[in-house]
Design a protein around this motif. Sequence first.
Motif, PDB file in Angstrom:
ATOM      1  N   ASP A 101       0.823  -1.205   0.000  1.00 52.76           N
ATOM      2  CA  ASP A 101       0.000   0.000   0.000  1.00 52.76           C
ATOM      3  C   ASP A 101       0.863   1.263   0.000  1.00 52.76           C
ATOM      4  OD1 ASP A 101      -2.205  -1.639   0.099  1.00 52.76           O
ATOM      5  OD2 ASP A 101      -2.531  -1.395   2.258  1.00 52.76           O
ATOM      6  N   TYR A 102       1.987   1.187   0.692  1.00 57.87           N
ATOM      7  CA  TYR A 102       2.852   2.347   0.881  1.00 57.87           C
ATOM      8  C   TYR A 102       3.670   2.651  -0.377  1.00 57.87           C
ATOM      9  CZ  TYR A 102       5.687   5.551   3.715  1.00 57.87           C
ATOM     10  OH  TYR A 102       6.299   6.660   4.247  1.00 57.87           O
ATOM     11  N   HIS A 103       4.180   1.610  -1.049  1.00 55.36           N
ATOM     12  CA  HIS A 103       5.081   1.807  -2.185  1.00 55.36           C
ATOM     13  C   HIS A 103       4.481   1.391  -3.537  1.00 55.36           C
ATOM     14  CE1 HIS A 103       8.452   2.886   0.365  1.00 55.36           C
ATOM     15  NE2 HIS A 103       8.288   1.789   1.074  1.00 55.36           N
ATOM     16  N   ALA A 104       3.347   0.728  -3.499  1.00 52.49           N
ATOM     17  CA  ALA A 104       2.687   0.240  -4.724  1.00 52.49           C
ATOM     18  C   ALA A 104       3.516  -0.819  -5.442  1.00 52.49           C
ATOM     19  CB  ALA A 104       2.383   1.400  -5.671  1.00 52.49           C
ATOM     20  N   ILE A 105       4.447  -1.441  -4.733  1.00 58.04           N
ATOM     21  CA  ILE A 105       5.194  -2.580  -5.252  1.00 58.04           C
ATOM     22  C   ILE A 105       5.336  -3.598  -4.122  1.00 58.04           C
ATOM     23  CG2 ILE A 105       6.494  -1.326  -7.025  1.00 58.04           C
ATOM     24  CD1 ILE A 105       8.844  -1.250  -5.092  1.00 58.04           C
ATOM     25  N   ALA A 106       5.539  -4.851  -4.506  1.00 60.70           N
ATOM     26  CA  ALA A 106       5.649  -5.902  -3.498  1.00 60.70           C
ATOM     27  C   ALA A 106       7.057  -5.940  -2.919  1.00 60.70           C
ATOM     28  CB  ALA A 106       5.301  -7.255  -4.105  1.00 60.70           C
ATOM     29  N   LEU A 107       7.145  -6.262  -1.656  1.00 59.61           N
ATOM     30  CA  LEU A 107       8.444  -6.447  -1.011  1.00 59.61           C
ATOM     31  C   LEU A 107       8.982  -7.818  -1.412  1.00 59.61           C
ATOM     32  CD1 LEU A 107      10.382  -5.129   1.063  1.00 59.61           C
ATOM     33  CD2 LEU A 107       9.140  -6.346   2.858  1.00 59.61           C
ATOM     34  N   PRO A 108      10.240  -7.913  -1.880  1.00 56.95           N
ATOM     35  CA  PRO A 108      10.802  -9.217  -2.246  1.00 56.95           C
ATOM     36  C   PRO A 108      10.690 -10.220  -1.110  1.00 56.95           C
ATOM     37  CG  PRO A 108      12.238  -7.453  -2.988  1.00 56.95           C
ATOM     38  CD  PRO A 108      11.173  -6.808  -2.138  1.00 56.95           C
ATOM     39  N   GLU A 109      10.445 -11.473  -1.452  1.00 54.68           N
ATOM     40  CA  GLU A 109      10.135 -12.493  -0.455  1.00 54.68           C
ATOM     41  C   GLU A 109      11.220 -12.639   0.601  1.00 54.68           C
ATOM     42  OE1 GLU A 109       7.855 -15.308   1.500  1.00 54.68           O
ATOM     43  OE2 GLU A 109       7.321 -13.906  -0.110  1.00 54.68           O
ATOM     44  N   ASN A 110      12.477 -12.673   0.197  1.00 53.45           N
ATOM     45  CA  ASN A 110      13.551 -12.836   1.176  1.00 53.45           C
ATOM     46  C   ASN A 110      13.616 -11.656   2.151  1.00 53.45           C
ATOM     47  OD1 ASN A 110      14.369 -15.317   0.214  1.00 53.45           O
ATOM     48  ND2 ASN A 110      15.976 -14.487  -1.100  1.00 53.45           N
ATOM     49  N   THR A 111      13.429 -10.453   1.622  1.00 50.06           N
ATOM     50  CA  THR A 111      13.430  -9.269   2.481  1.00 50.06           C
ATOM     51  C   THR A 111      12.197  -9.257   3.370  1.00 50.06           C
ATOM     52  OG1 THR A 111      14.596  -8.052   0.749  1.00 50.06           O
ATOM     53  CG2 THR A 111      13.634  -6.754   2.518  1.00 50.06           C
ATOM     54  N   LEU A 112      11.078  -9.710   2.834  1.00 48.02           N
ATOM     55  CA  LEU A 112       9.851  -9.799   3.627  1.00 48.02           C
ATOM     56  C   LEU A 112      10.057 -10.732   4.815  1.00 48.02           C
ATOM     57  CD1 LEU A 112       6.823  -9.320   4.114  1.00 48.02           C
ATOM     58  CD2 LEU A 112       6.358 -11.161   2.457  1.00 48.02           C
ATOM     59  N   LYS A 113      10.693 -11.874   4.577  1.00 44.91           N
ATOM     60  CA  LYS A 113      10.964 -12.817   5.668  1.00 44.91           C
ATOM     61  C   LYS A 113      11.885 -12.192   6.714  1.00 44.91           C
ATOM     62  CE  LYS A 113      10.395 -17.026   2.900  1.00 44.91           C
ATOM     63  NZ  LYS A 113      11.093 -18.214   2.319  1.00 44.91           N
TER      64      LYS A 113
END
Length: 203
Positions: free
Chosen positions: A144-156
Motif C-alpha cells: 500500500d505504501y510503495h505500490a510494489i511488493a516487497l521481495p520475499e527474502n526481504t519480507l521474511k
Amino acid sequence: MTPSLTKKNYHHGDLRITLINAALEIIENEGVDKLSLRACARKANVSHAAPAHHFGTVAGLLDELAAEGYSLLIGEMQNKQNNSTADSLLSAGMGYIRFAIKHPGLFRVMSKMKTSTSSSVRLLKESDAALNFLKESLKQVYLDYHAIALPENTLKLRTELAWCTVHGYSHLYIEGMSENFYFSEPEMILNQLRVSLLVLEEV
C-alpha cells in the motif's frame, strides 16, 4: 479477575474449555509451577480423572493451553479497537504486546511450549499462523505504501525483525525490565520500527 479464553463453560456442556480456563486461572494467579491435573480438577470443580481423560498429562494440558493462547493472540493482533488510526502492521504489533501484558502467565507458557520437542501439530499450526499474520500485515502495508511488493527474502527478514521486537519487548515488559527504557511506551518503539520495516527495498 483472570480473563477466560472463551465464554463457554462446563454447565453448558464443554468440559474441555472449563478445564483450560481453570488451568489459565491457576497459571495467571498462582504461577505455572502450581499447575497439576488435580489442581486443575479442583479449580474446575470436576473429578480428578477429568483432566487426564482430556489431556493425558500436565504437558498435554499446557500444550493445549498454549495452542488456545496463540489463537487468542491472533484475535488480539487483528483487533484495531484500541488503534483505530493505526494501519494493520501497527495494530498487529500493539496487539501482540497487549496480549502479553493481559496474559503474562499464558504468554510464558506459549513461549516455553512452542520450543518443546513434543509440541503438538495444532500448537505449531497456531503459532505459525500468528507469525504469518504479522508477515501478511507487513506485506500488505508495504504494498500500500510503495505500490510494489516487497521481495520475499526481504519480507521474511523484516518479519523476523518485527517479531523479535514485539516478542522481546513483551518479555521485557512482563518481567519488569522495561521500566528504564528511554521510550517507555511501546507505540513509540513500534513507530520507529515501522520506519525500518517500510524502507524502500533497493533494486
